[in-house]
Motif scaffolding. Structure first.
Motif, mmCIF file in Angstrom:
data_model
loop_
_atom_site.group_PDB
_atom_site.id
_atom_site.type_symbol
_atom_site.label_atom_id
_atom_site.label_comp_id
_atom_site.label_asym_id
_atom_site.label_seq_id
_atom_site.Cartn_x
_atom_site.Cartn_y
_atom_site.Cartn_z
ATOM 1 N N ARG A 112 0.773 -1.368 0.240
ATOM 2 C CA ARG A 112 -0.239 0.186 -0.243
ATOM 3 C C ARG A 112 1.399 1.147 -0.197
ATOM 4 N N GLY A 113 2.085 1.883 1.314
ATOM 5 C CA GLY A 113 3.008 2.370 0.831
ATOM 6 C C GLY A 113 3.560 2.712 -0.169
ATOM 7 N N ALA A 114 3.928 1.583 -1.183
ATOM 8 C CA ALA A 114 4.267 1.147 -2.676
ATOM 9 C C ALA A 114 4.059 2.452 -3.260
ATOM 10 N N GLU A 115 2.209 2.070 -3.011
ATOM 11 C CA GLU A 115 1.390 2.524 -4.613
ATOM 12 C C GLU A 115 0.949 3.795 -3.933
ATOM 13 N N ASP A 116 1.139 4.020 -2.512
ATOM 14 C CA ASP A 116 1.017 5.125 -3.024
ATOM 15 C C ASP A 116 2.090 6.757 -2.667
ATOM 16 N N VAL A 117 3.215 5.866 -2.732
ATOM 17 C CA VAL A 117 4.251 6.363 -3.656
ATOM 18 C C VAL A 117 4.324 6.555 -4.696
ATOM 19 N N ILE A 118 4.221 5.545 -5.719
ATOM 20 C CA ILE A 118 3.966 6.028 -7.379
ATOM 21 C C ILE A 118 3.051 6.324 -7.334
ATOM 22 N N LEU A 119 1.371 6.978 -6.736
ATOM 23 C CA LEU A 119 0.768 7.491 -7.288
ATOM 24 C C LEU A 119 1.089 8.936 -7.130
ATOM 25 N N ALA A 120 1.410 9.343 -6.003
ATOM 26 C CA ALA A 120 2.082 10.884 -5.660
ATOM 27 C C ALA A 120 2.861 11.310 -6.182
ATOM 28 N N PHE A 121 3.967 10.599 -6.784
ATOM 29 C CA PHE A 121 5.286 10.893 -8.100
ATOM 30 C C PHE A 121 4.632 11.248 -9.078
ATOM 31 N N LEU A 132 -0.923 -4.396 -12.987
ATOM 32 C CA LEU A 132 -0.372 -3.733 -12.199
ATOM 33 C C LEU A 132 -1.715 -2.855 -11.405
ATOM 34 N N PRO A 133 -1.327 -2.082 -10.691
ATOM 35 C CA PRO A 133 -2.967 -1.584 -9.914
ATOM 36 C C PRO A 133 -2.792 -0.135 -9.939
ATOM 37 N N PHE A 134 -1.807 0.435 -11.175
ATOM 38 C CA PHE A 134 -1.461 1.412 -11.423
ATOM 39 C C PHE A 134 -1.416 1.778 -13.931
ATOM 40 N N PRO A 135 -1.408 2.819 -13.422
ATOM 41 C CA PRO A 135 -1.085 2.990 -15.148
ATOM 42 C C PRO A 135 -0.070 2.985 -15.616
ATOM 43 N N LYS A 136 0.154 1.138 -16.131
ATOM 44 C CA LYS A 136 1.674 0.749 -16.803
ATOM 45 C C LYS A 136 2.518 2.458 -17.756
ATOM 46 N N GLU A 137 1.132 2.494 -18.589
ATOM 47 C CA GLU A 137 1.898 3.581 -20.074
ATOM 48 C C GLU A 137 2.524 4.771 -19.176
ATOM 49 N N GLU A 138 1.531 4.628 -18.067
ATOM 50 C CA GLU A 138 2.084 6.029 -17.664
ATOM 51 C C GLU A 138 3.275 6.868 -16.758
ATOM 52 N N VAL A 139 3.147 5.172 -16.113
ATOM 53 C CA VAL A 139 4.251 4.946 -15.375
ATOM 54 C C VAL A 139 5.843 4.808 -16.011
ATOM 55 N N GLU A 192 15.917 -1.521 -14.972
ATOM 56 C CA GLU A 192 15.724 -2.949 -13.542
ATOM 57 C C GLU A 192 13.999 -2.011 -13.896
ATOM 58 N N ALA A 193 13.613 -1.209 -13.231
ATOM 59 C CA ALA A 193 12.088 -0.754 -13.467
ATOM 60 C C ALA A 193 11.721 -1.680 -14.098
ATOM 61 N N VAL A 194 12.045 -0.501 -15.618
ATOM 62 C CA VAL A 194 11.440 -1.417 -16.843
ATOM 63 C C VAL A 194 11.220 -2.598 -17.360
ATOM 64 N N ALA A 195 11.910 -3.538 -17.023
ATOM 65 C CA ALA A 195 12.471 -5.106 -16.742
ATOM 66 C C ALA A 195 10.943 -5.669 -16.308
ATOM 67 N N ASP A 196 10.689 -5.079 -14.776
ATOM 68 C CA ASP A 196 9.888 -5.424 -13.865
ATOM 69 C C ASP A 196 8.987 -4.966 -14.496
ATOM 70 N N LEU A 197 8.246 -4.007 -15.145
ATOM 71 C CA LEU A 197 7.266 -3.933 -15.433
ATOM 72 C C LEU A 197 6.545 -5.118 -16.951
ATOM 73 N N SER A 198 8.094 -4.743 -17.483
ATOM 74 C CA SER A 198 7.224 -5.934 -18.723
ATOM 75 C C SER A 198 6.632 -7.161 -18.365
ATOM 76 N N LYS A 199 6.718 -7.677 -17.599
ATOM 77 C CA LYS A 199 5.909 -9.370 -17.387
ATOM 78 C C LYS A 199 4.560 -9.048 -16.714
ATOM 79 N N PHE A 200 4.061 -7.812 -16.562
ATOM 80 C CA PHE A 200 2.460 -7.675 -16.358
ATOM 81 C C PHE A 200 1.922 -6.526 -18.316
ATOM 82 N N HIS A 201 0.959 -7.573 -17.694
ATOM 83 C CA HIS A 201 -0.039 -6.903 -19.050
ATOM 84 C C HIS A 201 -0.416 -5.567 -18.991
ATOM 85 N N PRO A 202 -0.775 -4.441 -19.987
ATOM 86 C CA PRO A 202 -0.557 -4.702 -22.064
ATOM 87 C C PRO A 202 0.419 -4.225 -22.008
#
Length: 377
Positions: A37-46, A79-86, A110-120
């Motif tokens: 939950r804390g990590a998701e909050d950090v992402i949305l705040a950013f 993912l629980p956030f917009p992958k394309e925007e991230v 490394e972060a992009v490599a992790d994102l690539s594991k999820f759709h779309p």
């Protein structure tokens, strides 16, 4: 309450002891939920913030990786956030690292490599720009020198780039996508500095290993002829390290083609010539072009010829022009005669005369003349 009183209550079953086996998973789940939950909050705040400093960017990248790891552990596909925007924000962070490799840039890959594991899958333009900047910084960045810390950072960057490319192939496992990534690598396969050429060749080898995935058959696509021609020219590279890696790539490509087409195994002879060591690279190039050229479709053959002619007319370097011409002549069965020269100056003089005729559009084989642009073009 006294200790004796507590023991008496337990014996009368008025207080049930905690079920240890049940308490541990519940506690573990609670611990997982809190950082998630804390990590998701950090992402949305950013994503919502207008001003972002280096520290906020690092926290954002770590949070993205944290959420991806948790979602992967939970076997989620989204993912629980917009992958394309991230991904677009990560690209913007990468673009700030233009002075050289730094930990923030490596963490971004490394972060992009992790994102690539999820759709779309990532939108092609965003992915292309991420890959282009990653290749530019890792393969073509400022020289590292002999500094141990810089060399370690370079090694870490190359490993992160490799994971990034593998992840993008996993995200979109199609031969068309593979050729798109290979095209970007082929640019670095021809730059004037030898170190990027060797690293690009190693990455191509790594990407081709992904073609072991079921359902892939890159040897059926028209671009295959273009790929073979470009890789064959690198067998004439002036750097021994690049030639060695090029032989490895060509051998890998040949095994792949034979497996997919069900043909009997045939190897390319990488023979040495102690009396004329300068001739080895030319002989290897011609041998590879002849082996592959005999198993191309009509459209692949045209792609092969066009790629070789493009190299023959290029301004990248003398070895590229000579290699492109030899590849082209190999397909026409006219290259072996050039190897009869005893001195490298004589061979290069012959090649220069042939290249001049091609540039002028005169006295060239009709098969080559048909590929040349018209005078109007």
């Amino acid at each position: 309450m006294s200790l004796q009183r507590i023991r008496a209550l337990f014996k009368r079953a008025k207080v049930a002891p905690l079920a240890r086996a049940e308490a541990q998973p519940a506690a573990a789940a609670a611990c997982r939920r809190r950082p998630k939950r804390g990590a998701e909050d950090v992402i949305l705040a950013f994503l919502a913030a207008k001003e972002k400093g280096p520290q906020q960017e690092l926290c954002f990248l770590r949070a993205v990786r944290r959420v991806c790891h948790i979602r992967e552990w939970e076997r989620k596909t989204t993912l629980p956030f917009p992958k394309e925007e991230v991904a677009a924000k990560i690209r913007d962070i990468m673009l700030k690292s233009f002075m050289g490799l730094e930990p923030r840039f490596i963490l971004s890959m490394e972060a992009v490599a992790d994102l690539s594991k999820f759709h779309p899958p990532l939108e092609p333009n965003v992915q292309r720009s991420i890959v282009a900047w990653a290749l530019g910084m890792v393969l073509g960045g400022p020289p590292i020198g002999s500094d141990p810390a810089g060399q370690a950072l370079q090694q870490e960057g190359e490993e992160a780039l490799r994971r990034l490319l593998r992840g993008l192939i996993r995200e979109d496992p199609s031969s068309g996508h593979l050729f798109t990534l290979l095209d970007q690598l082929l640019y670095w396969h021809r730059v004037r500095w030898p170190a990027p050429r060797a690293r690009a060749c190693a990455l191509i080898t790594d990407l081709l290993a992904a073609t072991k995935m079921p359902g892939w058959n890159i040897t059926e696509r028209d671009q295959y002829g273009h790929l073979v021609a470009k890789l064959s020219v690198s067998l004439a590279d002036p750097e021994a390290e690049v030639r060695e890696k090029a032989r490895e790539v060509i051998g890998q490509l040949l095994r792949l083609q034979q497996k997919e087409q069900g043909r009997s195994k045939k190897t390319i002879s990488w023979e040495e010539d102690p009396e004329r060591p300068w001739m080895e690279s030319y002989a290897h190039l011609i041998a590879a072009a002849e082996v592959f050229g005999g198993h191309l479709s009509e459209r692949q053959r045209l792609s092969f010829q066009e790629a070789a002619l493009e190299d023959a007319l290029s301004l990248d370097g003398r070895w590229v022009r000579e290699g492109g011409l030899l590849v082209l002549l190999s397909l026409l069965g006219q290259a072996r005669a050039l190897l009869e020269e005893e001195e490298i100056e004589d061979l290069r003089s012959n090649l220069s005369a042939l290249l001049y005729n091609i540039w002028r559009g005169r006295e060239v084989p009709p098969e080559i003349a048909a590929l040349l642009p018209s005078s109007d073009e």
